[in-house]
Design a protein around this motif. Structure first.
Motif, PDB file in Angstrom:
ATOM      1  N   ASP A   7       0.880  -0.918  -0.026  1.00 41.24           N
ATOM      2  CA  ASP A   7      -0.051  -0.027  -0.149  1.00 41.24           C
ATOM      3  C   ASP A   7       0.838   1.244  -0.043  1.00 41.24           C
ATOM      4  O   ASP A   7       1.312   1.629   0.864  1.00 41.24           O
ATOM      5  N   GLN A   8       0.864   1.853  -1.099  1.00 34.34           N
ATOM      6  CA  GLN A   8       1.957   3.144  -1.322  1.00 34.34           C
ATOM      7  C   GLN A   8       1.777   4.279  -0.461  1.00 34.34           C
ATOM      8  O   GLN A   8       2.369   4.804   0.080  1.00 34.34           O
ATOM      9  N   ALA A   9       0.352   4.443  -0.371  1.00 33.22           N
ATOM     10  CA  ALA A   9       0.024   5.456   0.174  1.00 33.22           C
ATOM     11  C   ALA A   9       0.175   5.528   1.988  1.00 33.22           C
ATOM     12  O   ALA A   9       0.647   6.468   2.579  1.00 33.22           O
ATOM     13  N   LEU A  10      -0.016   4.272   2.420  1.00 30.75           N
ATOM     14  CA  LEU A  10       0.231   3.943   3.791  1.00 30.75           C
ATOM     15  C   LEU A  10       1.725   4.127   3.972  1.00 30.75           C
ATOM     16  O   LEU A  10       2.157   4.552   5.014  1.00 30.75           O
ATOM     17  N   LEU A  11       2.401   3.425   2.937  1.00 32.13           N
ATOM     18  CA  LEU A  11       4.085   3.570   3.092  1.00 32.13           C
ATOM     19  C   LEU A  11       4.676   5.000   3.076  1.00 32.13           C
ATOM     20  O   LEU A  11       5.282   5.544   3.837  1.00 32.13           O
ATOM     21  N   TRP A  12       3.828   6.080   2.188  1.00 30.05           N
ATOM     22  CA  TRP A  12       4.170   7.295   2.199  1.00 30.05           C
ATOM     23  C   TRP A  12       3.874   8.109   3.419  1.00 30.05           C
ATOM     24  O   TRP A  12       4.649   8.780   4.016  1.00 30.05           O
ATOM     25  N   ARG A  13       2.816   7.730   4.094  1.00 27.00           N
ATOM     26  CA  ARG A  13       2.126   8.489   5.272  1.00 27.00           C
ATOM     27  C   ARG A  13       3.251   7.928   6.368  1.00 27.00           C
ATOM     28  O   ARG A  13       3.612   8.879   7.146  1.00 27.00           O
ATOM     29  N   GLN A  14       3.771   6.829   6.555  1.00 28.11           N
ATOM     30  CA  GLN A  14       4.843   6.285   7.526  1.00 28.11           C
ATOM     31  C   GLN A  14       5.860   7.086   7.205  1.00 28.11           C
ATOM     32  O   GLN A  14       6.845   7.502   8.339  1.00 28.11           O
ATOM     33  N   MET A  15       6.461   7.393   5.803  1.00 26.77           N
ATOM     34  CA  MET A  15       7.899   7.905   5.582  1.00 26.77           C
ATOM     35  C   MET A  15       7.675   9.416   6.171  1.00 26.77           C
ATOM     36  O   MET A  15       8.359  10.091   6.681  1.00 26.77           O
ATOM     37  N   GLY A  40       3.752  12.156  -2.841  1.00 29.92           N
ATOM     38  CA  GLY A  40       3.373  10.777  -2.726  1.00 29.92           C
ATOM     39  C   GLY A  40       5.099  10.149  -2.983  1.00 29.92           C
ATOM     40  O   GLY A  40       5.828  10.458  -3.268  1.00 29.92           O
ATOM     41  N   PHE A  41       5.046   8.754  -2.909  1.00 23.71           N
ATOM     42  CA  PHE A  41       5.999   8.040  -3.030  1.00 23.71           C
ATOM     43  C   PHE A  41       6.810   8.120  -4.408  1.00 23.71           C
ATOM     44  O   PHE A  41       8.049   8.360  -4.533  1.00 23.71           O
ATOM     45  N   ALA A  42       5.970   8.037  -5.265  1.00 25.66           N
ATOM     46  CA  ALA A  42       6.348   7.761  -6.791  1.00 25.66           C
ATOM     47  C   ALA A  42       7.323   9.344  -6.903  1.00 25.66           C
ATOM     48  O   ALA A  42       8.178   9.304  -7.535  1.00 25.66           O
ATOM     49  N   ASN A  43       6.624  10.541  -6.526  1.00 31.62           N
ATOM     50  CA  ASN A  43       7.225  11.645  -6.903  1.00 31.62           C
ATOM     51  C   ASN A  43       8.484  12.126  -6.031  1.00 31.62           C
ATOM     52  O   ASN A  43       9.359  12.406  -6.698  1.00 31.62           O
ATOM     53  N   ALA A  44       8.645  11.612  -4.945  1.00 29.52           N
ATOM     54  CA  ALA A  44       9.737  11.639  -4.218  1.00 29.52           C
ATOM     55  C   ALA A  44      11.018  10.751  -4.920  1.00 29.52           C
ATOM     56  O   ALA A  44      12.015  11.080  -4.685  1.00 29.52           O
ATOM     57  N   LEU A  45      10.414   9.574  -5.254  1.00 27.09           N
ATOM     58  CA  LEU A  45      11.492   8.725  -5.805  1.00 27.09           C
ATOM     59  C   LEU A  45      12.094   9.228  -7.002  1.00 27.09           C
ATOM     60  O   LEU A  45      13.144   9.045  -7.448  1.00 27.09           O
ATOM     61  N   ALA A  46      11.287   9.997  -7.812  1.00 24.01           N
ATOM     62  CA  ALA A  46      11.823  10.512  -9.119  1.00 24.01           C
ATOM     63  C   ALA A  46      12.674  11.722  -8.680  1.00 24.01           C
ATOM     64  O   ALA A  46      13.584  11.837  -9.437  1.00 24.01           O
ATOM     65  N   GLY A  47      12.195  12.388  -7.834  1.00 27.58           N
ATOM     66  CA  GLY A  47      13.123  13.614  -7.263  1.00 27.58           C
ATOM     67  C   GLY A  47      14.415  12.971  -6.597  1.00 27.58           C
ATOM     68  O   GLY A  47      15.499  13.600  -7.051  1.00 27.58           O
ATOM     69  N   LEU A  48      14.557  12.040  -6.193  1.00 30.37           N
ATOM     70  CA  LEU A  48      15.649  11.378  -5.576  1.00 30.37           C
ATOM     71  C   LEU A  48      16.609  10.764  -6.730  1.00 30.37           C
ATOM     72  O   LEU A  48      17.769  11.148  -6.644  1.00 30.37           O
ATOM     73  N   ALA A  80       7.239  -1.813  -7.534  1.00 25.22           N
ATOM     74  CA  ALA A  80       8.722  -2.873  -7.236  1.00 25.22           C
ATOM     75  C   ALA A  80       9.503  -1.894  -6.052  1.00 25.22           C
ATOM     76  O   ALA A  80      10.114  -2.790  -5.307  1.00 25.22           O
ATOM     77  N   ALA A  81       9.703  -0.628  -6.384  1.00 27.97           N
ATOM     78  CA  ALA A  81      10.510   0.022  -5.380  1.00 27.97           C
ATOM     79  C   ALA A  81       9.834   0.145  -4.238  1.00 27.97           C
ATOM     80  O   ALA A  81      10.634  -0.100  -3.105  1.00 27.97           O
ATOM     81  N   ALA A  82       8.700   0.288  -4.160  1.00 24.51           N
ATOM     82  CA  ALA A  82       8.053   0.086  -2.661  1.00 24.51           C
ATOM     83  C   ALA A  82       8.329  -1.245  -1.983  1.00 24.51           C
ATOM     84  O   ALA A  82       8.477  -1.360  -0.706  1.00 24.51           O
ATOM     85  N   ALA A  83       8.074  -2.233  -2.880  1.00 24.26           N
ATOM     86  CA  ALA A  83       8.367  -3.613  -2.205  1.00 24.26           C
ATOM     87  C   ALA A  83       9.662  -3.649  -1.674  1.00 24.26           C
ATOM     88  O   ALA A  83      10.159  -4.542  -0.696  1.00 24.26           O
ATOM     89  N   ASP A  84      10.905  -3.361  -2.717  1.00 19.15           N
ATOM     90  CA  ASP A  84      12.256  -3.330  -2.036  1.00 19.15           C
ATOM     91  C   ASP A  84      12.360  -2.454  -0.881  1.00 19.15           C
ATOM     92  O   ASP A  84      12.883  -3.109  -0.005  1.00 19.15           O
ATOM     93  N   LEU A  85      11.772  -1.416  -0.841  1.00 19.22           N
ATOM     94  CA  LEU A  85      12.059  -0.610   0.701  1.00 19.22           C
ATOM     95  C   LEU A  85      11.351  -1.453   1.866  1.00 19.22           C
ATOM     96  O   LEU A  85      12.104  -1.655   2.853  1.00 19.22           O
ATOM     97  N   VAL A  86      10.177  -2.066   1.788  1.00 16.85           N
ATOM     98  CA  VAL A  86       9.519  -2.963   2.693  1.00 16.85           C
ATOM     99  C   VAL A  86      10.656  -3.941   2.949  1.00 16.85           C
ATOM    100  O   VAL A  86      10.847  -4.528   4.195  1.00 16.85           O
ATOM    101  N   ALA A  87      11.197  -4.686   2.114  1.00 22.47           N
ATOM    102  CA  ALA A  87      12.195  -5.956   1.991  1.00 22.47           C
ATOM    103  C   ALA A  87      13.121  -5.488   3.152  1.00 22.47           C
ATOM    104  O   ALA A  87      13.838  -6.178   3.971  1.00 22.47           O
ATOM    105  N   ILE A  88      13.730  -4.368   2.606  1.00 19.75           N
ATOM    106  CA  ILE A  88      15.161  -3.785   3.503  1.00 19.75           C
ATOM    107  C   ILE A  88      14.646  -3.715   4.834  1.00 19.75           C
ATOM    108  O   ILE A  88      15.391  -4.116   5.832  1.00 19.75           O
ATOM    109  N   ARG A  89      13.414  -3.017   5.051  1.00 19.30           N
ATOM    110  CA  ARG A  89      13.147  -3.003   6.430  1.00 19.30           C
ATOM    111  C   ARG A  89      12.843  -4.314   7.028  1.00 19.30           C
ATOM    112  O   ARG A  89      13.277  -4.211   8.271  1.00 19.30           O
ATOM    113  N   GLU A  90      12.344  -5.180   6.432  1.00 19.52           N
ATOM    114  CA  GLU A  90      12.239  -6.454   7.354  1.00 19.52           C
ATOM    115  C   GLU A  90      13.562  -7.276   7.428  1.00 19.52           C
ATOM    116  O   GLU A  90      13.607  -8.033   8.678  1.00 19.52           O
ATOM    117  N   ARG A  91      14.422  -7.020   6.507  1.00 20.05           N
ATOM    118  CA  ARG A  91      15.797  -7.975   6.631  1.00 20.05           C
ATOM    119  C   ARG A  91      16.964  -7.511   7.209  1.00 20.05           C
ATOM    120  O   ARG A  91      17.695  -8.275   7.837  1.00 20.05           O
TER     121      ARG A  91
END
Length: 267
Positions: A7-15, A40-48, A80-91
């Motif tokens: 859930d990208q909206a939930l992930l972004w609110r957490q960030m 949002g997450f996509a816009n921030a990722l593009a900026g990064l 995929a980027a959101a999934a990668d970020l969650v995977a890092i947090r978990e591992r």
């Protein structure tokens, strides 16, 4: 079966909440520019991506627009980027939140640059894709060919010295540490790089060469030189790499367990 979409909206609110907790006055500008200035997450990722790769030839604004356009045309890049970020947090035990890897972990950042470069590559913009590859290599010390195929929930821990060749494949849920090479064995053309199946853990400094298959949930020991295919759920170590211990039954990329199994392996 793959994991459920993030859930990208939930992930972004957490960030947003995590960024707000940073009370360091020097870091305030970074948090505003990288997190709070975006919707949002996509816009921030593009900026990064734009800020990381900009130089005197291609400015940040053009690269931000390029990444945003790729994200809009292929939303799976952002998923995929959101999934990668969650995977890092978990591992990764060194990862306390989501903002930390987003802003500071070059393995995550390089992987998201690859995803945009791969989109450009498959859509015929190969010189631009290779420019992103080159800039990423210069900035982060990771060299990932834009034609390689990489799945979701991939962890590149530390990231320094990673090399992933043109015809390499990494399926979902792969984890690797620094100094890993997925390379060819000479000047042969065509399909010449390793195929890393789901759930594989590759230890630091491992070298895997040639069009070979590393089977589902295999474990490659640190510093190993792998020149032959590895069976699923098998641990290999050494130069050249050989099976050791009993076959395991878990997904080592999720546990990040690099210890060796009991040494009663029968080849």
């Amino acid at each position: 079966m793959g994991a459920a979409p993030i859930d990208q909206a939930l992930l972004w609110r957490q960030m947003i909440d995590e960024a707000a907790c940073c009370g360091d006055p020097i870091m305030g500008r970074l948090m505003r520019t990288s997190i709070h200035a975006h919707d949002g997450f996509a816009n921030a990722l593009a900026g990064l991506i734009g800020r990381k790769l900009a130089d005197q030839t291609v400015p940040a604004e053009a690269l931000c627009e390029l990444a945003a356009s790729a994200h809009a045309d292929e939303p799976d890049i952002v998923a995929a980027a959101a999934a990668d970020l969650v995977a890092i947090r978990e591992r990764d035990p060194a990862c306390p939140d989501f903002v930390t890897p987003f802003l500071y972990f070059k393995g995550f950042q390089a992987l998201q640059i690859y995803r945009v470069a791969h989109f450009l590559w498959v859509n015929g913009r190969r010189h631009l894709a290779q420019h992103l590859q080159s800039r990423c290599s210069e900035m982060f010390g990771l060299d990932v060919h834009p034609a390689a195929r990489i799945g979701r929930r991939v962890l590149i821990d530390h990231g320094t010295g990673i090399v992933i060749g043109e015809t390499a494949v990494l399926e979902d849920d792969v984890s690797m540490l620094q100094g890993v090479t997925l390379g060819g064995t000479g000047k042969n053309i065509g399909d010449r790089h390793p195929k890393i199946r789901r759930g594989v853990l590759i230890g630091a400094g491992a070298t895997i060469l040639g069009n070979i298959e590393i089977g589902t949930c295999a474990k490659i020991g640190a510093g190993s030189i792998v020149l032959e295919s590895v069976k699923p759920y098998t641990t290999v170590v050494g130069n050249p790499a050989r099976p050791v211990g009993t076959r395991h039954s878990n997904m080592p990329s999720l546990t990040m367990d690099q210890t060796l199994p009991p040494v009663d392996y029968i080849i």
